[in-house]
Design an enzyme around this catalytic site. Structure first.
Site, PDB file in Angstrom:
ATOM      1  N   PRO A  91      39.468  -6.851  36.351  1.00  0.00           N
ATOM      2  CA  PRO A  91      38.035  -7.044  36.561  1.00  0.00           C
ATOM      3  C   PRO A  91      37.202  -6.144  35.655  1.00  0.00           C
ATOM      4  O   PRO A  91      36.160  -6.548  35.150  1.00  0.00           O
ATOM      5  CB  PRO A  91      37.837  -6.680  38.039  1.00  0.00           C
ATOM      6  CG  PRO A  91      39.171  -6.904  38.669  1.00  0.00           C
ATOM      7  CD  PRO A  91      40.175  -6.536  37.621  1.00  0.00           C
ATOM      8  N   TYR A  92      37.676  -4.925  35.437  1.00  0.00           N
ATOM      9  CA  TYR A  92      36.995  -3.990  34.545  1.00  0.00           C
ATOM     10  C   TYR A  92      36.902  -4.580  33.140  1.00  0.00           C
ATOM     11  O   TYR A  92      35.824  -4.615  32.537  1.00  0.00           O
ATOM     12  CB  TYR A  92      37.760  -2.668  34.534  1.00  0.00           C
ATOM     13  CG  TYR A  92      37.211  -1.637  33.576  1.00  0.00           C
ATOM     14  CD1 TYR A  92      36.037  -0.941  33.878  1.00  0.00           C
ATOM     15  CD2 TYR A  92      37.879  -1.343  32.393  1.00  0.00           C
ATOM     16  CE1 TYR A  92      35.538   0.022  33.006  1.00  0.00           C
ATOM     17  CE2 TYR A  92      37.382  -0.379  31.517  1.00  0.00           C
ATOM     18  CZ  TYR A  92      36.216   0.300  31.826  1.00  0.00           C
ATOM     19  OH  TYR A  92      35.730   1.238  30.959  1.00  0.00           O
TER      20      TYR A  92
END
Length: 204
Positions: A58-59
């Site tokens: 997600p980062y």
């Protein structure tokens, strides 16, 4: 899950608000702090800026989205943006949950350093002072825009790092190997190494 909102809020929404705030203003340079996480684990090593990004976290996904926002504001509103993909930065005052901090804390306490797998995963480690120097280069040269890696161009394994740390402290190495947790296995990057050809061609 719901935690994804944290990444979109900090990496995408915040970046868009900053870009909107400088739109139409005579700013010198807008430098966005991106990450090597945008590359994912399925690109050639060393990693070049023109490689197809395939983030697996997600980062990384939201860092890539913010890069695209920078391009959008540059293309549509002429905001002078530069995105810098930092590799593994380390140095003083690093967050206590990061590897360097945890490793040193364990070694000082006489405890074993924990490594995932066989410890042969590699990273392009760059000292924070060198990362700052590379970043400031773009402010000193406002004619340079686009996307650039920020690293050393050298890959070293976590195992080599752990051994070097114990050697610097003149202590016998104590290393514990564990399986990569299932919760992060699918988004774990096994190798990173920057290609600095583009940065060098820009005169750095």
């Amino acid at each position: 899950g719901d935690d994804f909102r944290t990444y979109t809020s900090h990496n995408v929404d915040a970046t868009q608000r900053l870009l909107e705030a400088v739109k139409g203003r005579p700013i010198h340079r807008f430098v966005y702090a991106s990450s090597s996480s945008v590359y994912g684990d399925n690109v050639s090593i060393p990693m070049r800026e023109d490689a197809l990004p395939q983030p697996v976290s997600p980062y990384g996904v939201t860092k890539l989205a913010a890069e695209q926002l920078c391009y959008l504001y540059h293309a549509n509103y002429r905001v002078p943006t530069t995105s810098v993909r930092y590799f593994t930065v380390y140095g003083p005052r690093q967050r206590p949950d990061m590897a360097f901090h945890r490793f040193m804390r364990a070694a000082l306490a006489g405890e074993a350093i924990t490594l995932f797998g066989d410890g042969e995963q590699t990273r392009d480690f760059i000292y924070v002072e060198d990362a700052v120097r590379q970043t400031l280069y773009f402010f000193d040269h406002p004619d340079i825009s686009g996307l650039y890696n920020c690293g050393t161009g050298v890959a070293r394994s976590w195992l080599d790092l752990a051994r070097a740390l114990f050697a610097a402290m003149e202590r016998e190495p104590r290393i514990r190997f564990v399986d990569i947790p299932e919760s992060i296995r699918e988004r774990y990057q096994y190798h990173t190494q920057s290609d600095l050809s583009k940065l060098r061609s820009a005169g750095y």
